[in-house]
Design an enzyme around this catalytic site. Structure first.
Site, short mmCIF file in Angstrom:
data_model
loop_
_atom_site.label_atom_id
_atom_site.label_comp_id
_atom_site.label_asym_id
_atom_site.label_seq_id
_atom_site.Cartn_x
_atom_site.Cartn_y
_atom_site.Cartn_z
N ASN A 1 -10.67 4.63 1.69
CA ASN A 1 -9.43 4.47 0.36
C ASN A 1 -9.50 5.82 -0.45
O ASN A 1 -10.38 6.78 -0.30
CB ASN A 1 -9.78 2.91 -0.02
CG ASN A 1 -8.76 2.41 0.32
OD1 ASN A 1 -7.30 2.08 0.37
ND2 ASN A 1 -9.04 0.78 0.76
N GLU B 1 0.18 -1.01 0.52
CA GLU B 1 -0.12 0.03 0.07
C GLU B 1 0.85 1.12 0.49
O GLU B 1 2.01 1.28 -0.23
CB GLU B 1 -0.82 -0.17 1.19
CG GLU B 1 -2.25 -0.41 0.51
CD GLU B 1 -2.63 0.65 0.37
OE1 GLU B 1 -2.39 1.15 -0.25
OE2 GLU B 1 -4.42 0.86 0.21
N ASP C 1 -10.32 0.61 -4.12
CA ASP C 1 -9.23 0.84 -3.70
C ASP C 1 -8.68 2.34 -3.42
O ASP C 1 -8.49 3.57 -4.05
CB ASP C 1 -8.20 -0.26 -3.60
CG ASP C 1 -7.57 -0.65 -1.98
OD1 ASP C 1 -6.90 0.31 -2.06
OD2 ASP C 1 -7.58 -1.58 -1.61
#
Length: 284
Positions: free
Chosen positions: A145, A17, A195
């Site tokens: 997100n 991430e 995401d």
């Protein structure tokens, strides 16, 4: 139009991430949240820093210093020494939550989401750190997100992955939300999970879609106009970098995948026609 991404770094992240291209160092940083790691590459050399808790997102303060977000705080991180110093606490008294997606805004503020460590409904929130103040913007989210910003700084984007929609939020002259957010795109209506996202210099929004192995570019009117195929099934967040800011880097994860192949959890790259916007410095 569809493109296929290739591997940039083959180190497998359980939950890759937070990719950040440092515009002064010309260097990509990213996190393995569940592995408690910050990773990078420079001149072909793999770099890694290990922590004792989850870290998930970063901004840059100067050439040698990052702001990094963890499950307990926002920190100044010295790239050379690996030392971190606390800027402010972030849900430090709640052991059930951790930080998630985050990004600096054009005014020098830093937005950061939190969520339940087991993705519990309603445990999440989005905060903004600006001029020494950490302010809660939204609570009652599940998996915050897609935090990113229009090039002119007039609009913020964010999503709650479990809701499936990417929202757009007008901002005032200091970068604070004004009015209520509206729907920008609705990937959930087609079965996709939004995401992380990043916006290019033309105002297009590139969204990684968890579980689908792809990144989708949405035009300014919210219509799909490009798809990047990623071998990592759980594509998690894109970032622009490289020469002329025309390389899209994409983190992935092997979290929750039984018997993951070597393609899962890698960082990918793909050249694109659109240019990215250099990440803004965080003003602490």
């Amino acid at each position: 139009m569809t493109n296929i991404a290739t591997v940039f770094d083959e180190r497998a992240c359980e939950l890759g991430e937070g990719p950040l291209w440092h515009p002064l160092r010309k260097q990509l940083f990213w996190f393995d949240i569940l592995g408690h790691r910050l990773l990078s590459r420079v001149n072909g050399q793999a770099l890694e820093w290990q922590f004792s808790e989850c870290h998930s997102a970063a901004g840059w303060i100067d050439k040698d210093t990052l702001l990094i977000a963890s499950e307990t705080g926002l920190w100044r991180f010295d790239i050379g020494t690996g030392h971190r110093n606390l800027i402010c606490e972030l849900e430090a008294n709640n052991p059930d939550t951790r930080s998630n997606d985050g990004r600096a805004d054009p005014k020098g503020g830093f937005w950061i989401g939190t969520m339940g460590k087991r993705a519990e409904a309603g445990y999440g929130a989005i905060y903004r750190y600006y001029r020494g103040e950490l302010r809660n913007l939204w609570s009652g989210l599940s998996i915050p997100n897609s935090i990113c910003f229009s090039p002119d700084g007039s609009t913020a984007y964010f999503a709650d992955t479990q809701q499936g929609r990417i929202l757009k939020q007008p901002l005032d002259h200091e970068g604070w939300p004004k009015g209520e957010p509206g729907v920008f795109a609705d990937p959930g209506s087609e079965g996709f999970n939004p995401d992380g996202s990043v916006v290019d210099a033309q105002g297009g929004l590139w969204n990684a879609q968890w579980g689908a192995g792809r990144v989708v570019r949405y035009s300014q009117d919210g219509e799909v106009d490009r798809v990047i195929e990623v071998a990592g099934l759980h594509s998690s967040c894109p970032a622009f970098g490289g020469p002329n800011m025309q390389t899209l880097f994409i983190t992935t994860a092997f979290e929750g995948i039984a018997n993951p192949t070597p393609a899962q959890g890698c960082v990918y790259q793909v050249p694109v026609e659109q240019s990215g916007v250099p990440e803004h410095a965080v003003r602490c």
